[in-house]
Each structure stands twice: as structure tokens, then as C-alpha cells.
Design a protein around this motif. Structure first.
Motif, PDB file in Angstrom:
ATOM      1  N   TRP A   1      51.874  54.849  50.660  1.00 33.41           N
ATOM      2  CA  TRP A   1      52.572  54.769  49.369  1.00 33.41           C
ATOM      3  C   TRP A   1      52.278  56.056  48.610  1.00 33.41           C
ATOM      4  N   VAL A   2      53.319  56.778  48.226  1.00 31.28           N
ATOM      5  CA  VAL A   2      53.148  58.081  47.576  1.00 31.28           C
ATOM      6  C   VAL A   2      53.892  58.096  46.243  1.00 31.28           C
ATOM      7  N   PHE A   3      53.265  58.726  45.244  1.00 32.85           N
ATOM      8  CA  PHE A   3      53.919  58.982  43.964  1.00 32.85           C
ATOM      9  C   PHE A   3      54.363  60.449  43.974  1.00 32.85           C
ATOM     10  N   PRO A   4      55.609  60.733  44.335  1.00 29.71           N
ATOM     11  CA  PRO A   4      56.022  62.129  44.552  1.00 29.71           C
ATOM     12  C   PRO A   4      56.101  62.980  43.290  1.00 29.71           C
ATOM     13  N   GLU A   5      56.053  62.354  42.098  1.00 31.16           N
ATOM     14  CA  GLU A   5      56.003  63.163  40.880  1.00 31.16           C
ATOM     15  C   GLU A   5      54.667  63.892  40.767  1.00 31.16           C
ATOM     16  N   GLY A   6      53.646  63.363  41.433  1.00 28.28           N
ATOM     17  CA  GLY A   6      52.357  64.040  41.470  1.00 28.28           C
ATOM     18  C   GLY A   6      51.445  63.756  40.304  1.00 28.28           C
ATOM     19  N   THR A   7      51.984  63.217  39.218  1.00 27.78           N
ATOM     20  CA  THR A   7      51.189  62.892  38.045  1.00 27.78           C
ATOM     21  C   THR A   7      51.925  61.847  37.221  1.00 27.78           C
ATOM     22  N   ARG A   8      51.236  61.265  36.254  1.00 27.71           N
ATOM     23  CA  ARG A   8      51.876  60.261  35.401  1.00 27.71           C
ATOM     24  C   ARG A   8      52.909  60.924  34.495  1.00 27.71           C
ATOM     25  N   ASN A   9      53.984  60.195  34.263  1.00 26.30           N
ATOM     26  CA  ASN A   9      55.083  60.718  33.448  1.00 26.30           C
ATOM     27  C   ASN A   9      55.455  59.694  32.388  1.00 26.30           C
ATOM     28  N   HIS A  10      55.244  60.052  31.109  1.00 25.42           N
ATOM     29  CA  HIS A  10      55.460  59.107  30.011  1.00 25.42           C
ATOM     30  C   HIS A  10      56.778  59.352  29.261  1.00 25.42           C
ATOM     31  N   ASN A  11      57.633  60.234  29.781  1.00 33.14           N
ATOM     32  CA  ASN A  11      58.798  60.630  28.975  1.00 33.14           C
ATOM     33  C   ASN A  11      60.043  59.780  29.209  1.00 33.14           C
ATOM     34  N   GLY A  12      59.908  58.685  29.957  1.00 33.06           N
ATOM     35  CA  GLY A  12      61.042  57.786  30.139  1.00 33.06           C
ATOM     36  C   GLY A  12      62.056  58.237  31.162  1.00 33.06           C
ATOM     37  N   SER A  13      61.680  59.160  32.037  1.00 29.17           N
ATOM     38  CA  SER A  13      62.569  59.608  33.100  1.00 29.17           C
ATOM     39  C   SER A  13      61.718  59.856  34.345  1.00 29.17           C
ATOM     40  N   MET A  14      62.075  60.850  35.156  1.00 27.14           N
ATOM     41  CA  MET A  14      61.291  61.192  36.334  1.00 27.14           C
ATOM     42  C   MET A  14      61.115  62.693  36.409  1.00 27.14           C
ATOM     43  N   LEU A  15      59.912  63.120  36.710  1.00 25.27           N
ATOM     44  CA  LEU A  15      59.637  64.533  36.930  1.00 25.27           C
ATOM     45  C   LEU A  15      60.236  64.960  38.274  1.00 25.27           C
ATOM     46  N   PRO A  16      60.392  66.261  38.482  1.00 26.28           N
ATOM     47  CA  PRO A  16      60.807  66.724  39.816  1.00 26.28           C
ATOM     48  C   PRO A  16      59.831  66.228  40.870  1.00 26.28           C
ATOM     49  N   PHE A  17      60.346  65.919  42.055  1.00 27.37           N
ATOM     50  CA  PHE A  17      59.507  65.380  43.125  1.00 27.37           C
ATOM     51  C   PHE A  17      58.865  66.506  43.943  1.00 27.37           C
ATOM     52  N   LYS A  18      57.595  66.340  44.253  1.00 26.05           N
ATOM     53  CA  LYS A  18      56.963  67.198  45.249  1.00 26.05           C
ATOM     54  C   LYS A  18      57.393  66.708  46.626  1.00 26.05           C
ATOM     55  N   ARG A  19      57.379  67.609  47.611  1.00 27.48           N
ATOM     56  CA  ARG A  19      58.022  67.313  48.890  1.00 27.48           C
ATOM     57  C   ARG A  19      57.086  66.787  49.963  1.00 27.48           C
ATOM     58  N   GLY A  20      55.797  66.638  49.643  1.00 29.45           N
ATOM     59  CA  GLY A  20      54.839  66.243  50.672  1.00 29.45           C
ATOM     60  C   GLY A  20      55.186  64.940  51.366  1.00 29.45           C
ATOM     61  N   ALA A  21      55.565  63.919  50.597  1.00 32.46           N
ATOM     62  CA  ALA A  21      55.894  62.622  51.181  1.00 32.46           C
ATOM     63  C   ALA A  21      57.108  62.713  52.097  1.00 32.46           C
ATOM     64  N   PHE A  22      58.041  63.557  51.733  1.00 32.01           N
ATOM     65  CA  PHE A  22      59.276  63.687  52.505  1.00 32.01           C
ATOM     66  C   PHE A  22      59.030  64.487  53.795  1.00 32.01           C
ATOM     67  N   HIS A  23      58.163  65.494  53.712  1.00 27.36           N
ATOM     68  CA  HIS A  23      57.745  66.196  54.931  1.00 27.36           C
ATOM     69  C   HIS A  23      57.018  65.236  55.863  1.00 27.36           C
TER      70      HIS A  23
END
Length: 268
Positions: free
Chosen positions: A169-191
Motif C-alpha cells: 500500500w503506497v501513498f504516492p503523494e509522498g506526504t500528507r495533503n490538507h488542501n482538499g485536493s491531491m498533490l502530484p504523484f511520485k512515480r515509485g509505486a508505479f515503477h
């Protein structure tokens, strides 16, 4: 009988705390978050000797899950689950989920599949009893600040997935995001998914804005939705396909996130 200064202070404390809890949303927020974190530390102390019988083992995640499931009731949080049948895949897979706050732990434990472990930041391993319980549960720790270490951990995770039938189970944003949307995804999980040629399963946790806000120091009772989306196959894909795959999955998750937020805003 005379009342000492200490007794007066104790009486004042016992009267003031309940009043502040009812009258001050900020005070209530800090009380709830303090109890939340302290209670998880306490539960970890109980879980450690039970999990230690097996040693470090992915099956210990069932014990941790069982011990954490009731927390939602303590906080009056109703969690609705949708699409849980999408986890009915026999082969290993990679779960990707949005990450809003430490409360995500409740949604994660609500739907955690069998033989599935999160990938977490390495700092968690040093958080006392919680870190030890996570280690015993087989959680994979990654040093986000060192690229070479992260790549090495992902390679080991790939081998573990295939040889031991483990899901991650991976959180691809890499950190918590409180702004009500989604941060850009890091690609590690997809690789990782492409390298192992296993499916990706996106999981979307709806916004907590109706009952929780770190910025506004607000924490009341409420409802959230956890939706498990359809799996995304990666067989036949190569490393060059990862950027497009990442964008496609993020767009699907963002659309689902916005849809779930609209559902929460409609009358029940």
C-alpha cells in the motif's frame, strides 16, 4: 476541613477542562488529537508481545488491524466502503491511495486486504512502540531523502511481493495533503507495479472537511467514504510508460475524490 492550594487547583482543573472542551473548538481539537496519538501508542504496547510471537511477519498486520478498527467509534466517525470487491484478486498488487492526515489510518485499516503492508517513511520506525509494532507487522520503511536507498527498498519490495505473495500500500503523494485536493504523484509505486507486472488498485478516501481541519483546529464527528476503484493492469507496460500511467491513475483518483465529496454534501 481546610482545602489546600493543590486541592483547589485540582478542582479548578476538573471544572475548567470539561467547560473548555465544550466551549472551545480549538481546545477540543487538541484534546482529541492528543488522545488519538497517545491511544495508538498504548495499543502498540499491547500489540508488540502478541506480534513478537511470530516475529516480523506480514500476518501480524491482521492483529494491528483488529486492534485499531474500533477507534472510529470512539470519535463518532462513520466510514462507508465502496468497491471492496475490487480487492478480490489472487495475485499480488500495488495499492495507491491519497493521503490527507493521520486519520487515514482509520480508512486504511477499514479496507486493508490480506497480506498487504504499507510503505512508510523511515522516521516512523523510530517512533517508539508504534515503530516497533509497525516493524513487526512487516511494514516497509523507505528513506525518502536518499534516492539510492529508496530504489533499493523498492527493488526488495518487488522481490518480496512476487516470492511471498505480498501486496503493498503506497501513498504516492509522498506526504500528507490538507488542501482538499491531491498533490502530484511520485512515480515509485508505479515503477514497482510495472517492474513486477502486477495490477494497480487505486483507493480514494473522501475529504474530511466536514468534521476535521488541521488549519481551522476543528475535529467533530462525521462521515467519510473509502472507495476501492477497479484495478489497472500493467502487464506489457515498460518503464517508459510509467509517466502516462501515473497521470492516468491520478486523474481517475482525483475525479473519484471530487465525486465522493459531492456525495457527502448531498442529503442522506
Amino acid at each position: 476541613m481546610e482545602i489546600s492550594l493543590g486541592q483547589w487547583l485540582l478542582i479548578l482543573f476538573l471544572v475548567a477542562v470539561p467547560l473548555l472542551y465544550e466551549w472551545s473548538a480549538t481546545f477540543k481539537y487538541f484534546c482529541k488529537m492528543t488522545f488519538y496519538n497517545s491511544y495508538i501508542l498504548f495499543l502498540a504496547i499491547i500489540a508488540i508481545p502478541i506480534c513478537a510471537v511470530r516475529g516480523r511477519n506480514v500476518e501480524n498486520m491482521k492483529i494491528l488491524q483488529f486492534m485499531l478498527l474500533h477507534i472510529k467509534y470512539l470519535y463518532g466517525i462513520k466510514i462507508d466502503v465502496r468497491g471492496i470487491e475490487n480487492f478480490n484478486i489472487k495475485e499480488p498488487y500495488v495499492v495507491v491511495s491519497n493521503h490527507q492526515s493521520s486519520l487515514d489510518l482509520l480508512g486504511l485499516m477499514e479496507v486493508l486486504p490480506d497480506r498487504c503492508v504499507p510503505i512508510a517513511k523511515k522516521e516512523l520506525m523510530y517512533m517508539g512502540t508504534v515503530g516497533l509494532a509497525c516493524w513487526l507487522g512487516g511494514i516497509i520503511f523507505i528513506n525518502r531523502k536518499k534516492t539510492n536507498d529508496a530504489i533499493s527498498v523498492m527493488s526488495e519490495a518487488a522481490q518480496t511481493m512476487l516470492s511471498q505473495d505480498v501486496r503493498v500500500w503506497v501513498f504516492p503523494e509522498g506526504t500528507r495533503n490538507h488542501n482538499g485536493s491531491m498533490l502530484p504523484f511520485k512515480r515509485g509505486a508505479f515503477h514497482l507495479a510495472v517492474q513486477t507486472q502486477v495490477p494497480l488498485i487505486p483507493v480514494v478516501i473522501s475529504s474530511y472537511r466536514d468534521f476535521y481541519s488541521k488549519k481551522d483546529r476543528r475535529f467533530t464527528t462525521g462521515r467519510c467514504i473509502v472507495q476501492v476503484l477497479s484495478s489497472v493492469p500493467t502487464k506489457g507496460l515498460r518503464a517508459d510508460d510509467v509517466p502516462a500511467l501515473t497521470d492516468r491513475v491520478r486523474q481517475a483518483m482525483l475525479a473519484a475524490f471530487e465525486g465522493l465529496s459531492a456525495d457527502l454534501g448531498s442529503p442522506q
